[in-house]
Design an enzyme around this catalytic site. Structure first.
Site, mmCIF file in Angstrom:
data_model
loop_
_atom_site.group_PDB
_atom_site.id
_atom_site.type_symbol
_atom_site.label_atom_id
_atom_site.label_comp_id
_atom_site.label_asym_id
_atom_site.label_seq_id
_atom_site.Cartn_x
_atom_site.Cartn_y
_atom_site.Cartn_z
ATOM 1 N N ASP A 171 0.820 -1.215 0.000
ATOM 2 C CA ASP A 171 0.000 0.000 0.000
ATOM 3 C C ASP A 171 0.855 1.266 0.000
ATOM 4 O OD1 ASP A 171 -2.371 1.341 -0.021
ATOM 5 O OD2 ASP A 171 -2.656 1.282 2.150
ATOM 6 N N ARG A 198 -11.604 2.428 -9.447
ATOM 7 C CA ARG A 198 -10.668 3.546 -9.635
ATOM 8 C C ARG A 198 -10.842 4.131 -11.033
ATOM 9 N NH1 ARG A 198 -4.999 2.367 -6.503
ATOM 10 N NH2 ARG A 198 -5.977 1.979 -4.490
ATOM 11 N N ASN A 233 -10.635 -2.269 -6.595
ATOM 12 C CA ASN A 233 -9.798 -1.386 -7.418
ATOM 13 C C ASN A 233 -10.408 -1.116 -8.801
ATOM 14 O OD1 ASN A 233 -6.619 -2.684 -6.162
ATOM 15 N ND2 ASN A 233 -7.863 -0.965 -5.457
ATOM 16 N N PHE A 234 -11.388 -1.941 -9.213
ATOM 17 C CA PHE A 234 -12.064 -1.673 -10.495
ATOM 18 C C PHE A 234 -12.828 -0.351 -10.440
ATOM 19 C CE2 PHE A 234 -11.669 -6.341 -11.357
ATOM 20 C CZ PHE A 234 -11.032 -6.230 -12.585
ATOM 21 N N ARG A 275 0.321 7.568 -2.978
ATOM 22 C CA ARG A 275 0.771 8.645 -2.073
ATOM 23 C C ARG A 275 2.263 8.895 -2.254
ATOM 24 N NH1 ARG A 275 -1.428 6.236 3.209
ATOM 25 N NH2 ARG A 275 -1.919 4.520 1.807
ATOM 26 N N HIS A 279 3.141 2.934 -9.107
ATOM 27 C CA HIS A 279 2.879 1.490 -9.168
ATOM 28 C C HIS A 279 4.092 0.760 -9.754
ATOM 29 C CE1 HIS A 279 -1.156 1.910 -7.768
ATOM 30 N NE2 HIS A 279 -1.592 2.573 -8.831
ATOM 31 N N SER A 333 -7.259 -5.420 -5.929
ATOM 32 C CA SER A 333 -8.484 -5.779 -5.213
ATOM 33 C C SER A 333 -9.667 -5.649 -6.175
ATOM 34 C CB SER A 333 -8.642 -4.821 -4.028
ATOM 35 O OG SER A 333 -10.001 -4.620 -3.747
HETATM 36 C C1 FPP Z 1 2.978 -8.743 -11.234
HETATM 37 C C2 FPP Z 1 2.072 -7.733 -10.693
HETATM 38 C C3 FPP Z 1 0.676 -7.722 -11.173
HETATM 39 C C4 FPP Z 1 2.565 -6.831 -9.825
HETATM 40 C C5 FPP Z 1 1.793 -5.855 -9.083
HETATM 41 C C6 FPP Z 1 2.595 -4.649 -8.742
HETATM 42 C C7 FPP Z 1 2.005 -3.779 -7.669
HETATM 43 C C8 FPP Z 1 2.969 -3.107 -6.778
HETATM 44 C C9 FPP Z 1 0.676 -3.633 -7.510
HETATM 45 C C10 FPP Z 1 0.049 -2.804 -6.441
HETATM 46 C C11 FPP Z 1 -1.187 -2.136 -6.881
HETATM 47 C C12 FPP Z 1 -1.910 -1.380 -5.843
HETATM 48 C C13 FPP Z 1 -3.346 -1.182 -6.089
HETATM 49 C C14 FPP Z 1 -1.286 -0.895 -4.714
HETATM 50 C C15 FPP Z 1 -1.935 -0.137 -3.630
HETATM 51 O O1 FPP Z 1 -1.422 1.183 -3.557
HETATM 52 P P1 FPP Z 1 -2.436 2.378 -3.716
HETATM 53 O O2 FPP Z 1 -2.615 2.676 -5.178
HETATM 54 O O3 FPP Z 1 -3.709 2.051 -3.011
HETATM 55 O O4 FPP Z 1 -1.710 3.574 -3.039
HETATM 56 P P2 FPP Z 1 -2.400 4.646 -2.063
HETATM 57 O O5 FPP Z 1 -2.770 3.903 -0.828
HETATM 58 O O6 FPP Z 1 -1.309 5.639 -1.832
HETATM 59 O O7 FPP Z 1 -3.572 5.227 -2.782
#
Ligand code: FPP
Length: 354
Positions: A49, A100, A97-98, A53, A66, A94
């Site tokens: 997570d 977003r 997340n769809f 940010r 990402h 998740s």
């Molecule tokens: C092989 C493969 C598919 C790799 C995945 C790579 C990867 C790091 C995925 C994480 C995606 C994600 C939704 C992270 C959450 O941070 P956030 O976007 O919720 O950040 P925030 O809490 O700051 O909003």
């Protein structure tokens, strides 16, 4: 140039200079070697997570955050597999997340395709550590253009037996638990061996096969047809003389030996039964759960897998910053608690509920 910028440029230059890089690399190896002397968790889960940010704080695009998150994942996987962790489970996407922005979901899907392809290349990380990829979650929700990349990654790494990378994508624990309950209900509602009546599907199939065999007896053997001189592909336990005639002797035998279907006893359903139907059914119990970014919630991840002895760590750093220096204190604390539990005779109880 302000003095702050000057100091950060200087430290960057120092850290990337060959002698310092060499010393840091050796320090990392030494640290990992030291950690390996103690007990090693078998299963670790990461809730990655804070990518957006981190991006915001560094004035870069969310998708760049990402991408840096993926680099952090690659670093962490290397550390885990070097230490001897068998299973790493990560929350990559998740179901929520769809919701977003479309552009971000599209960017994440594009990134998934590229990274899945990179991860399973020969000589790449998973190949080096003998780790296979599993993608856990709602397969039906994976976009059609991403699905071939998922299947290829799983196929290309399935022969790797040393370790596992579970990528939860798209996943929520509630969906996983619902699927596990459905599978359990199905298992306990169906007789394990349906009795064979003259009109059962199995008997009809056998009769058709038997007819085909009789016909092919009078014809020259063709490629792919059953080996008539040796074994055929017909189940020996059911006679090929079987006909669908209810007056046939076989029918009488079936009738006289017909027993009511035996259902599994629902009273025997335990927590282990449900565990075996979770996506992580064959994984060791979850030892460590890590969530970065300072948020202290599980957010529908590993709700079933977190058991009484799972150590849950909420760290302040954002996921792209996560590295060995953040993971070492987690591992040391887990090792220390393991020793304490050993002294109290509590080791090995794990998820068992009886
Ligand atoms: C092989 C493969 C598919 C790799 C995945 C790579 C990867 C790091 C995925 C994480 C995606 C994600 C939704 C992270 C959450 O941070 P956030 O976007 O919720 O950040 P925030 O809490 O700051 O909003």
């Amino acid at each position: 140039m302000s003095s702050g910028t000057y100091t950060s440029q200087l430290s960057k230059w120092l850290l990337t200079s060959p002698p310092i890089e060499w010393a840091l690399k050796n320090a990392r190896e030494l640290l990992i070697g030291t950690l390996r002397q103690g007990p090693i968790p078998q299963h670790v889960a990461f809730e990655m997570d804070g990518n957006r940010r981190f991006a915001q704080n560094h004035h870069i695009e969310a998708i760049e955050g990402h991408n840096l998150g993926f680099e952090a994942l690659a670093r962490v996987l290397e550390i885990c597999y070097k230490c001897g962790v068998k299973v790493v489970t990560v929350y990559a996407f998740s179901i929520e997340n769809f919701n977003r922005p479309k552009s971000e979901v599209g960017g994440l899907m594009k990134m998934a395709k590229i990274k899945l392809e990179q991860l399973c290349q020969h000589g790449a990380l998973l190949d080096r550590y003998g780790a296979c990829i599993r993608v856990l979650g709602e397969r039906d929700l994976i976009p059609a253009d991403v699905l071939p990349f998922v299947d290829r990654a799983v196929e290309m790494t399935k022969h790797n037996k040393n370790a596992v990378l579970n990528i939860c994508f798209p996943y929520t624990s509630r969906a996983e638990m619902t699927a596990a309950v459905k599978a359990t209900v199905e298992e306990f509602s169906a007789p394990p061996n349906p009795p064979q009546t003259p009109f059962s599907e199995a008997r009809i199939t056998q009769a058709i096969k038997s007819n085909q065999l009789k016909h092919s007896d009078s014809q020259p053997s063709r490629e792919g047809s059953p080996d008539l001189n040796g074994k055929s592909d017909v189940d020996d336990s059911v006679s090929t003389d079987t006909t669908l005639n209810p007056d046939s002797p076989h029918h009488e035998t079936q009738d006289s030996t017909h027993k009511p279907a035996e259902f599994k006893d629902k009273e025997t359903i335990t927590a282990e039964t449900l565990s075996s139907h979770m996506y992580t059914g064959d994984c060791p119990p979850l030892d460590i759960f890590v969530r970065t970014s300072g948020v202290m919630r599980l957010s529908d991840f590993m709700l079933w897998q977190c058991h009484e002895d799972t150590h849950i760590f909420f760290l302040k750093c954002f996921w792209p910053e996560f590295d060995l220096w953040h993971f070492v204190p987690v591992l040391l604390e887990w090792q220390w608690r393991q020793k304490q539990m050993g002294r109290e005779g509590r080791l090995g109880r794990r998820v068992k509920t009886e």
